[in-house]
Design a protein around this motif. Structure first.
Motif, mmCIF file in Angstrom:
data_model
loop_
_atom_site.group_PDB
_atom_site.id
_atom_site.type_symbol
_atom_site.label_atom_id
_atom_site.label_comp_id
_atom_site.label_asym_id
_atom_site.label_seq_id
_atom_site.Cartn_x
_atom_site.Cartn_y
_atom_site.Cartn_z
ATOM 1 N N THR A 128 41.291 37.650 45.082
ATOM 2 C CA THR A 128 42.323 37.170 44.244
ATOM 3 C C THR A 128 41.744 35.877 43.058
ATOM 4 O OG1 THR A 128 44.065 36.506 45.968
ATOM 5 C CG2 THR A 128 44.625 35.781 43.555
ATOM 6 N N TYR B 80 42.953 44.732 46.900
ATOM 7 C CA TYR B 80 42.817 44.795 47.929
ATOM 8 C C TYR B 80 41.540 46.278 48.225
ATOM 9 C CZ TYR B 80 44.178 46.828 52.356
ATOM 10 O OH TYR B 80 43.268 47.407 53.424
ATOM 11 N N GLU C 53 45.475 40.204 42.570
ATOM 12 C CA GLU C 53 45.567 40.546 43.876
ATOM 13 C C GLU C 53 44.837 42.295 43.986
ATOM 14 O OE1 GLU C 53 47.766 39.643 46.552
ATOM 15 O OE2 GLU C 53 48.052 37.882 45.889
ATOM 16 N N THR D 97 40.185 40.938 49.875
ATOM 17 C CA THR D 97 41.201 40.554 48.788
ATOM 18 C C THR D 97 40.682 39.350 48.338
ATOM 19 O OG1 THR D 97 42.899 41.103 50.774
ATOM 20 C CG2 THR D 97 43.495 40.263 48.541
ATOM 21 N N ARG E 96 48.602 35.578 38.739
ATOM 22 C CA ARG E 96 47.090 35.954 39.327
ATOM 23 C C ARG E 96 46.863 37.693 39.393
ATOM 24 N NH1 ARG E 96 51.511 35.736 42.890
ATOM 25 N NH2 ARG E 96 51.240 36.431 44.944
#
Length: 471
Positions: free
Chosen positions: A378, A302, A300, A376, A298
């Motif tokens: 994902t 942020y 992420e 966030t 994945r």
């Protein structure tokens, strides 16, 4: 009307079993939060466990509610009182409209507090949120404010070149003001400071890391790639998308006489994710930057600052979230650069881009998570857990194309030969490091090693090592 149905149809609501005249803060904080966010309804006569209790003196309570709001809310928000019946009981509903004169404070007990709605709770606004509310109430935004830097010391060659490249238009001197980079007096705005070639806004940075494995500390080598970028927001956007592209692979599947290419991450979804993180972040949050953390399965992304309204995304229909821009000038500039649309459809584009991929299933649905101060996104690796054809570099620098059964030029044997050579050179090498160096998945490496009867792993975990039989 079914009171439970009414509650269920309300985007944001709170409930109180009874009117507490001696503890007005216990429910006035919800009034403040609704007015500071997107509005909502406060229902009196419903217990915490949703039991429909009703009010014994609904009319009298309604008069007190109205008086307490006018006494303890500053400024007084727009609200409506109504009565609803359900199961022979009467309830009072206070509908609070989204306010334009933010912040709306609760005033009482020597306190002056502005509340925000986080999930199903009303919590005091953070200093950064309070500054945002003050700006919103004055009809301004952070990016429109005059910065403390001198326009004459700035250059915008990156912005100009990208504008020409993506639109075919030449950036004229009059565009500085029309874009919002300077105000009517020629002062550099915060938007201008963020888009200057050498942006002086120190906390406008982008940290990118390709972690080794599924967490931020997963093995002998914690990070496989690590970059920090500064400069114009246009530079940060291009650097971020390039970092993801350089640390991703593109698989392909044979179909008839051709093939279907299957990227780890859809390009458009990555672009939208990075654009949203840079454009909608809260630049009044000092000491925090945008991060792109890549793992095996994945990415992420942020961004400092939750949803502009303070709402939580939990349980919400992402396709129906109203668009609200924290930095409208930045959003407008990036729409002029054709990086995003003015109507704000980032969520929809990301979801649509994933759903249109060959290997998409519900388990790979992007996740949007927002809380009090953070956002966030994902994005899941569409190829993680699969073994498709990859472009695999051999030790001489050439490229071999192969399939799972190794019928395309004997790549399977070539891949095993490369694995064997790496293990022979470094018996402590991890399968994830082998996979990274070969540009294939960890599961592919493990499966190939299982097929290699001349290699065995001795010991366990990171203290173990590979041994070659016959040596």
């Amino acid at each position: 009307m079914d009171i439970k149905q009414l509650i269920g149809e309300t985007t944001d609501y709170d409930k109180k079993v009874a009117l507490e005249t001696k503890r007005p803060k216990s429910w006035c904080k919800s009034i403040s939060a609704f007015a500071n966010c997107y509005g909502g309804k406060l229902v009196f006569g419903v217990a915490n466990d949703d039991e429909l209790v009703g009010l014994s003196d609904a009319k009298g309570d309604a008069e007190k509610i109205s008086e307490i709001i006018k006494t303890h809310l500053n400024p007084i928000p727009e609200f409506k009182l109504s009565f609803e019946k359900g199961k022979d009981k009467i309830f009072v509903i206070v509908e609070v409209m989204k306010g334009q004169q933010t912040p709306y404070y609760y005033e009482g007990d020597g306190q002056l507090i502005a509340f925000m709605r986080i999930g199903n709770e009303s919590v005091p606004a953070t200093p950064a949120q309070l500054r945002e509310l003050v700006l919103r109430g004055s009809g301004e935004s952070y990016d429109s404010l005059k910065s403390r830097y001198d326009f004459n010391n700035m250059s915008f060659t990156k912005l100009k070149s990208v504008y020409k490249q993506r639109t075919g238009n030449i950036f004229e001197d009059t565009d500085y003001e029309s874009f919002g980079l300077i105000d009517e007096n020629g002062n550099l705005t915060n938007a201008g400071a963020l888009l200057a070639d050498e942006s002086p806004v120190r906390h406008s940075r982008l940290f990118c890391t390709r972690w080794n494995g599924l967490t931020k500390a997963s093995g002998i080598v914690d990070a496989l790639d690590d970059k920090e970028y500064t400069g114009s927001l246009v530079t940060l956007l291009q650097a971020g998308t390039d970092f993801v592209r350089n640390n991703s692979k593109k698989a392909w599947r044979k179909v008839g006489d051709g093939r279907i290419e299957m990227p780890d991450y859809p390009d458009r979804a990555v672009l939208e994710g990075v654009v949203n993180a840079l454009i909608h972040r809260n630049y009044m949050e000092i000491g925090s930057e945008v991060h792109i953390d890549m793992f095996d399965d994945r990415i992420e992304i942020y961004s400092p600052g939750g949803m502009v309204s303070g709402i939580s995304l939990e349980g919400k229909d992402l396709l129906k979230i109203p668009s609200k821009r924290r930095n409208p000038i930045l959003a407008d500039i990036f729409s002029r650069l054709k990086y995003m649309e003015r109507r704000g459809s980032g969520f929809k584009k990301i979801l649509a881009d994933y759903e249109g991929q060959v290997e998409f299933d519900e388990s790979k649905m992007p996740v949007f998570d927002a809380d009090n101060d953070d956002f966030t996104l994902t994005l899941y690796n569409l190829n993680y857990g699969h073994d498709y054809v990859m472009n695999v570099k051999d030790t001489q620098g050439g490229t071999q194309d192969g399939t799972q059964d190794g019928t395309q030029g004997g790549t399977q044997d070539g891949l095993q030969k490369q694995i064997f050579d790496m293990i022979e050179e470094n018996p402590q090498i991890s399968t994830s490091e082998i996979a990274t160096r070969l540009g294939v998945g960890v599961r592919t490496v493990k499966r190939r090693i299982k097929q290699m009867t001349n290699i065995v792993y001795v010991g366990s975990g990171y203290s173990g090592h590979w041994e070659i039989k016959g040596e």
